[in-house]
Each structure stands twice: as structure tokens, then as C-alpha cells.
Design an enzyme around this catalytic site. Structure first.
Site, short mmCIF file in Angstrom:
data_model
loop_
_atom_site.label_atom_id
_atom_site.label_comp_id
_atom_site.label_asym_id
_atom_site.label_seq_id
_atom_site.Cartn_x
_atom_site.Cartn_y
_atom_site.Cartn_z
N ARG B 56 0.78 -1.02 -0.41
CA ARG B 56 -0.13 0.40 -0.01
C ARG B 56 0.82 1.10 0.09
O ARG B 56 0.82 1.93 -0.75
CB ARG B 56 -0.97 0.23 1.21
CG ARG B 56 -2.13 -0.94 0.81
CD ARG B 56 -2.57 -1.30 2.26
NE ARG B 56 -1.93 -2.07 2.66
CZ ARG B 56 -2.16 -3.05 2.26
NH1 ARG B 56 -3.05 -3.85 1.94
NH2 ARG B 56 -1.59 -4.28 3.06
N THR B 57 1.68 1.06 1.16
CA THR B 57 2.78 2.79 1.01
C THR B 57 2.93 2.67 -0.38
O THR B 57 3.32 4.01 -0.86
CB THR B 57 3.42 2.52 1.98
OG1 THR B 57 3.00 2.14 3.20
CG2 THR B 57 4.12 3.71 2.34
N LYS B 85 25.81 -4.75 -4.94
CA LYS B 85 27.30 -4.74 -5.12
C LYS B 85 28.20 -3.87 -3.68
O LYS B 85 29.08 -4.11 -3.49
CB LYS B 85 28.23 -3.57 -6.39
CG LYS B 85 27.49 -4.62 -7.49
CD LYS B 85 27.74 -3.40 -8.73
CE LYS B 85 27.35 -3.48 -9.94
NZ LYS B 85 26.94 -2.91 -10.83
N HIS B 134 6.24 5.84 11.64
CA HIS B 134 5.21 5.62 9.63
C HIS B 134 4.18 6.53 9.95
O HIS B 134 2.92 6.31 10.06
CB HIS B 134 4.75 4.31 9.32
CG HIS B 134 4.33 3.50 8.30
ND1 HIS B 134 3.90 4.82 7.24
CD2 HIS B 134 3.45 2.23 8.34
CE1 HIS B 134 4.02 3.74 6.33
NE2 HIS B 134 3.22 2.79 6.78
#
Lengths: 158, 307
Positions: B56-57, B85, B134
Site C-alpha cells: 500500500r505505502t 554490490k 510510519h
């Protein structure tokens, strides 16, 4: 001046760290990297009465002047300490240590998942001081808190 | 007032700034519903750098940018990019910063977004860092309450689930401190209870809260129930996860005990803590909540990039 303190003779040139929280003088010596085997004259006075702190420790070291980093570290374990620089038996300078609001680089975050613990990132751990007594330092990156014991452990281990 | 700002933690925001965001989100929602294409961010490029899985985000940020007429670049999965790498985060961010006008980052490590914001010249938006923040989820959560109930402050709110490792729960709880609830119930098994620093913050701000273990005992008293998933991936010890897994399940019959107009939110994804039989009830707001991810993130991108 207390009678117990007077038992320790004056030093000619060097540093007197006074008003150390009682019981922490040996931590201060660890921070200074002094074991006694360096040959410097060192006096350690512990748990003597103090008007400001109730009880306090004192460390005197002949022939030593502190580096700034050492002063900053001492501030974190003995926030009331005063540092007296002695020349020819006289106090030529007296400084009260100060814990800066932001402490950069001296401590590591205790959270292994904190970005500041990543060895390959160009990052310096940074803490702000939430409270001085009791000491609470908060990682600016992840919010993890270090208390006085955490700080002493870090500053006095190797 | 948000132009050029980094969006790292919900606690960096003032209530007035969130109000401004919500007003903008209302306009965005209106435009979306009216099918009007917007060109507000035409010519702007957003970089999405998701070092952890996301549905969703990431997709709602990308949709938001496209809906505003902008475009996005997306950091490829690790095996297909230079990180395989051994490139470090700082170098990756510097590169994205030189290509894009705003960077959205999600990372396993706590503080990664704040660090990225220090490295980048352009604004950085935190799409989730470890167990910590968040912020855009919390913005969506508050916005959903505003749409559902017409207000955010003074509600009787329960937050259920993994309050220890869940960044959405943590951010939602901290966001509520800007809109003090009448009472906040922190409902979790003891192993998943709210962390000390969050409780201290609630104490400092004088938020009325109670920590309880069972939803049944408080459900009748709630206006809002915020359900969260147990964050299996954050458990230091898999055995600890096994002990709490399945320890709470929200079902239709539990919710029906509440005589009130209960609003059930969930940041999603869900596993088994929220029963499918809730989906068709009037309590279920979580799919609408997820859909508000687009207008709220549109509003945020617009305010951060253009003011």
C-alpha cells in the site's frame, strides 16, 4: 574544605577534579586512561562530605592536563564536577564541566537496529540530553534511551 | 508551512499542520471522485526507495504522484541494483537526491529515514523505519477518523495488538497525543505491550490511558478500534512469536457486543487478527482507510513540494 580532604597534600602542577558524584572517582580514572602504572602522582578521595552533593569524590593528578574529549566524557558521569588546573601550587583555572544539549560521537546507540550502528555509513551517533539527574540520553536517530549506567559502562570499557 | 519539510516522525508535526494537510486531502479526494486529472506536480519526480516489502505505502505514493501529473522512479529490488554490490545507504540516497525532487524511503533500520534526510538536499518522507515511525500511515489514520466521525479529538479509542514492535500502532498512538482522546485503551498481550518511552510520552502529555489484555472487556466502551498485526519479522526470537501468535482475533460477534457506532481501523496487511466476517459490517473502515492513502499522500506531496 573538609578535614579528610586536607589529608591529601597539594599538587604542584596538574589537575584536580572536584565534586565528582560519590563513588565515581575510579570511573573518572578509567576515562582518563590512568591505571597508576604511568608513574604519575595520583590522589583519589572518595565519599567525603560535600555541601553541594552530600558526598563526593575528588581526583588529583600531578602533571596532567585534560583533553577536551576527556572533559566532555567526565561531564557525562559527573555532571557537577569542577576541573581545577594547578600550576605551581595555585589554581590558575577553574572550569565547571558542562553537558552539552547534544552529545556527538562519544557514545554508541544500544539498539543494534539503529542506523547509527551501521559500520559502512558515514554517520556519527548523536544523543540529546532528556534529563541530567538521573541521566537520560536519547538517540536522535532511533529514540533509544541510555541511562547513567549505560553511559558509565560505555565510557569506562576499554 | 510544509514546503521543503522532511516527514520523518508524526511527532515532528503540529496539529495546525495536520489540519492543513487534511483540508488539502479533502480537495484531492474531491478531485479524484470527480475524475478530474490534476497537473499540480507536473514536471516533478519522486523517488521511491523501499528496502523492505510494501504494498500500500509504495503503490499509493506512486499513484498519488501520477494523479498529480508528476512521475516517479523506483529503486529496483536489491539483487537487481548496486546494493547487491555493497553500496551503502548514504550513497544510494545521494544518487536518488540528484535525480528526484523528493524521496520516499522505507528501511528495516530505525533512524534510516532521519539519516537519509541529513544526506539528501531534497525532502525525505519516511515510509516506515524498523519498529519506529510510519508518519504517513498515522496521517491517513487520523484522516479516516475525521471522515468517519467528523472529529478526531475526545474519542474513546482502543489500539489492539502488537504495540511493541508495530510502527503503525506506535505512530497512531503518538499522533493521538495531538488530538487527546477521552480515553485510550492499549490492548495487548503483556509480551506485546507498549514500549516505555511511548507510555512516558503519554504520561508527560497527560493523556488518559489504560493498559488491558482483553478486548472483550472494553469493546462496549469504544468509538474506535485500531487493530494491528503481530510483527513477526521484528521478533528477536521466533519462539517468542509462536507464544503470542493468534493470541487475539477480532470477530464480528465480539464487535456486535458494542452497542456503539464503532469504527474499526487496520493499517493492513492483516493476517488472522481481523476476521473476514467483519469486512461486510458497518464497523469496517479499513479498506476506506487504505483508499485514503492516495488523497492524503497527494496532499502531502503537494504541500511538501509546492507549499
Amino acid at each position: 574544605m573538609t578535614s579528610r580532604e586536607l589529608r591529601v597534600s597539594k599538587i604542584k602542577d596538574g589537575t584536580v577534579i572536584d565534586h565528582i558524584d560519590a563513588g565515581r572517582a575510579l570511573h573518572v580514572l578509567r576515562i582518563l586512561g590512568l591505571t597508576g602504572s604511568e608513574g604519575l602522582v595520583i590522589a583519589v578521595v572518595m565519599n567525603v562530605p560535600s555541601r553541594k552533593l552530600g558526598r563526593k569524590d575528588i581526583v588529583k593528578v600531578e602533571g596532567l592536563e585534560l583533553r577536551e574529549e576527556q572533559v566532555n566524557k567526565i561531564a557525562l558521569i559527573a555532571p557537577s564536577a569542577t576541573i581545577n588546573i594547578i600550576r605551581d601550587y595555585e589554581v590558575v583555572e577553574k572550569v565547571k564541566v558542562r553537558v552539552p544539549p547534544i552529545v556527538e560521537g562519544l557514545l554508541r546507540c544500544a539498539n543494534p537496529n539503529c542506523i547509527s550502528n551501521q559500520p559502512r555509513e558515514p554517520i556519527t551517533p548523536r544523543f540529546y540530553v532528556r534529563s541530567l539527574r538521573p541521566l537520560k540520553m536519547v538517540c536522535e536517530y532511533c529514540g533509544t534511551e541510555l541511562n547513567q549506567d549505560d553511559v558509565i559502562r560505555q565510557l569506562t570499557s576499554a | 508551512m510544509l514546503k521543503g519539510r522532511d516527514v520523518i516522525s508524526i511527532t515532528d508535526f503540529k496539529r495546525s499542520e495536520l489540519e492543513r494537510l487534511f483540508e488539502e486531502a479533502d480537495l484531492m479526494l474531491e478531485a479524484l471522485r470527480g475524475g478530474r486529472g490534476l497537473r499540480t506536480l507536473e514536471g516533478y519526480v519522486m523517488a521511491t526507495a523501499f528496502f523492505e516489502p510494501s504494498t500500500r505505502t509504495k503503490l499509493s505514493f506512486q499513484t498519488a504522484m501520477l494523479r498529480l501529473g508528476g512521475s516517479y522512479i523506483d529503486l529496483p529490488p536489491e539483487h537487481a541494483s548496486s546494493r547487491a554490490k555493497g553500496e551503502n545507504l548514504a550513497d544510494t540516497i545521494r544518487m536518488l537526491d540528484s535525480y528526484a525532487d523528493v524521496i520516499v524511503i522505507r528501511h528495516r533500520l530505525e533512524g534510516a529515514a532521519r539519516f537519509a534526510a541529513e544526506v539528501a538536499e531534497h525532502p525525505v518522507i519516511n515510509g516506515g523505519d524498523g519498529t519506529r515511525d510510519h508518519p504517513t500511515q498515522a496521517m491517513i489514520d487520523l484522516y479516516t477518523l475525521r471522515r468517519a466521525l467528523g472529529r478526531i479529538q475526545g474519542l474513546r479509542v482502543g489500539v489492539l495488538g502488537d504495540l511493541r514492535y508495530g510502527r503503525a500502532a506506535r505512530s497512531f498512538i503518538l499522533a493521538l497525543t495531538l488530538y487527546p482522546p477521552e480515553i485510550l485503551y492499549l490492548i495487548s498481550p503483556p509480551q506485546l505491550s507498549c514500549r516505555r518511552e511511548v507510555l512516558e510520552r503519554l504520561d508527560e502529555l497527560g493523556i488518559t490511558y489504560r493498559q488491558v489484555e482483553s478486548l472483550e472487556r472494553v469493546v462496549e466502551d469504544l468509538d474506535v478500534l485500531y487493530v494491528t498485526r503481530i510483527q513477526r519479522e521484528r521478533f528477536p526470537d521466533p519462539l517468542e512469536y509462536e507464544k503470542v501468535r493468534g493470541s487475539y482475533v477480532v470477530t464480528r460477534s465480539v464487535l456486535e457486543k458494542s452497542g456503539r457506532e464503532l469504527v474499526v481501523l487496520h493499517p493492513l496487511p492483516r493476517v488472522d487478527e481481523l476476521s473476514l466476517d467483519v469486512d461486510a459490517t458497518r464497523y469496517a473502515w479499513y479498506f476506506r482507510q487504505a483508499s485514503y492513502g492516495v488523497p492524503v499522500r497527494m496532499a502531502l506531496l503537494k504541500l511538501v513540494l509546492r507549499g
